[in-house]
Design a protein around this motif. Sequence first.
Motif, short mmCIF file in Angstrom:
data_model
loop_
_atom_site.label_atom_id
_atom_site.label_comp_id
_atom_site.label_asym_id
_atom_site.label_seq_id
_atom_site.Cartn_x
_atom_site.Cartn_y
_atom_site.Cartn_z
N GLN A 214 0.95 -1.27 0.13
CA GLN A 214 -0.02 -0.18 -0.10
C GLN A 214 0.63 1.22 -0.04
OE1 GLN A 214 -3.07 -0.01 2.96
NE2 GLN A 214 -3.81 1.96 2.61
N LYS A 226 -5.20 -1.78 3.14
CA LYS A 226 -5.58 -2.39 2.09
C LYS A 226 -5.66 -3.93 2.57
CE LYS A 226 -5.44 0.54 -1.34
NZ LYS A 226 -4.47 0.61 -2.83
N ASN A 227 -4.85 -4.18 3.30
CA ASN A 227 -4.84 -5.83 3.63
C ASN A 227 -4.48 -5.94 5.27
OD1 ASN A 227 -1.92 -5.99 3.62
ND2 ASN A 227 -2.22 -6.13 1.66
N GLU A 376 -7.11 -9.74 2.12
CA GLU A 376 -7.67 -8.57 1.55
C GLU A 376 -8.68 -7.90 2.59
OE1 GLU A 376 -10.43 -7.44 -2.37
OE2 GLU A 376 -9.80 -9.33 -1.90
N THR A 377 -8.51 -6.51 2.73
CA THR A 377 -9.83 -5.87 3.18
C THR A 377 -11.00 -6.06 2.46
OG1 THR A 377 -8.06 -4.34 4.21
CG2 THR A 377 -10.23 -3.57 4.06
#
Length: 380
Positions: A214, A226-227, A376-377
Amino acid sequence: MANVRLEKINRIYNNVTAIEDISFEVPDGEFWVLLGPSGCGKSTILRTIAGLETATSGNLYINNRLVNEIPARQRDVAMVFQNYALYPHMSVAENLAFGLKMRQIEPQIIQERVHKVARSLSIDRLLNRKPKQLSGGQQQRVALGRAIVREPQVFLLDEPLSNLDAQLRDDTRAELKKLHQRLNITTVYVTHDQTEAMTLADKIVVLDQGKIQQIGDPQTVYAQPKNQMVATFLGNPPMNILPVTYGNSIFWIANQSFNCPLEIQEKINPKDRESFNLGIRPEHIELVTSNVNQQNLQLDSRKSNQALLSVEVDVIEPLGREILVRASLSVSDNSEFSQTVIQFLTPVEIRLKPGDRISIKLDLNHAIVFAPQTGETLYA
């Protein structure tokens, strides 16, 4: 001053990929931090910018000039190493002046620059000393001064504060920030310390296993990771990750449950018995004291975006103005959930001890949902 642009940079050593598809651009005058765990490739990127490493593929630009084939000494960048790399037989003044002498700058100009930089770093009284006569913090200032005195287009720093003690590291970090505000030199800084990254950076590049995870300003990366890797790497104490299972608008964790907020349901569209990782930072967890009516609190938590959990205190860590509590889910079996650690902070006046069973309240307005397999978000 100059911008730095990397386009699909790869570096492979003996069939092992150190960095892969690295692309970003540092605008003129900005301070960017490469952040990640040991071995993630951040120092390889910095050395590639400096010209100490050669990219296997991809293009590197400094001030919009392609520098892939240009040697390090002609790139007009200055690098500060973790171990300072001062010449032990030279005085502070000679160390500061060395790079300028190699460029055959006039002696009068060299003297003026050296004294100007020495005054700005408060090392002007140390000019006649040798490195072995200096403290770690003083050596670090000399290393910074040697880079600054050259007036480079780009400033590269490879974990420059890691050898300093805690108080000196904090002081030097503040000095670095003021120095950049004054000089406005394009800077790329490598660290594994997320506090340094959050306090110094205009933008953070988070790396893991040689890949960019990110890029963003510190607050965005912290609040909207982002994760799961980014979420857990940033923050001290780190984000809590709770394995939950969805069913009929409820999140279950072991034998405890709480409402899944409607906005989360609408965003991730969960299926019955589907598993997720729920992330919640320690600052969004509150201890429920004994004088609170538990039944009313349970009803309130059903109506609002709050979760009530029962946990068992494992470790108490006094931090001075607050206490860090490490607890585990209070379940009777030996399942994976009983080993789920939850960290949160309490005021110093609250007395807890290992073995206490307590209730905590999670503010789900700040919860983040991750896919358990990929990290993953799914919702932030």
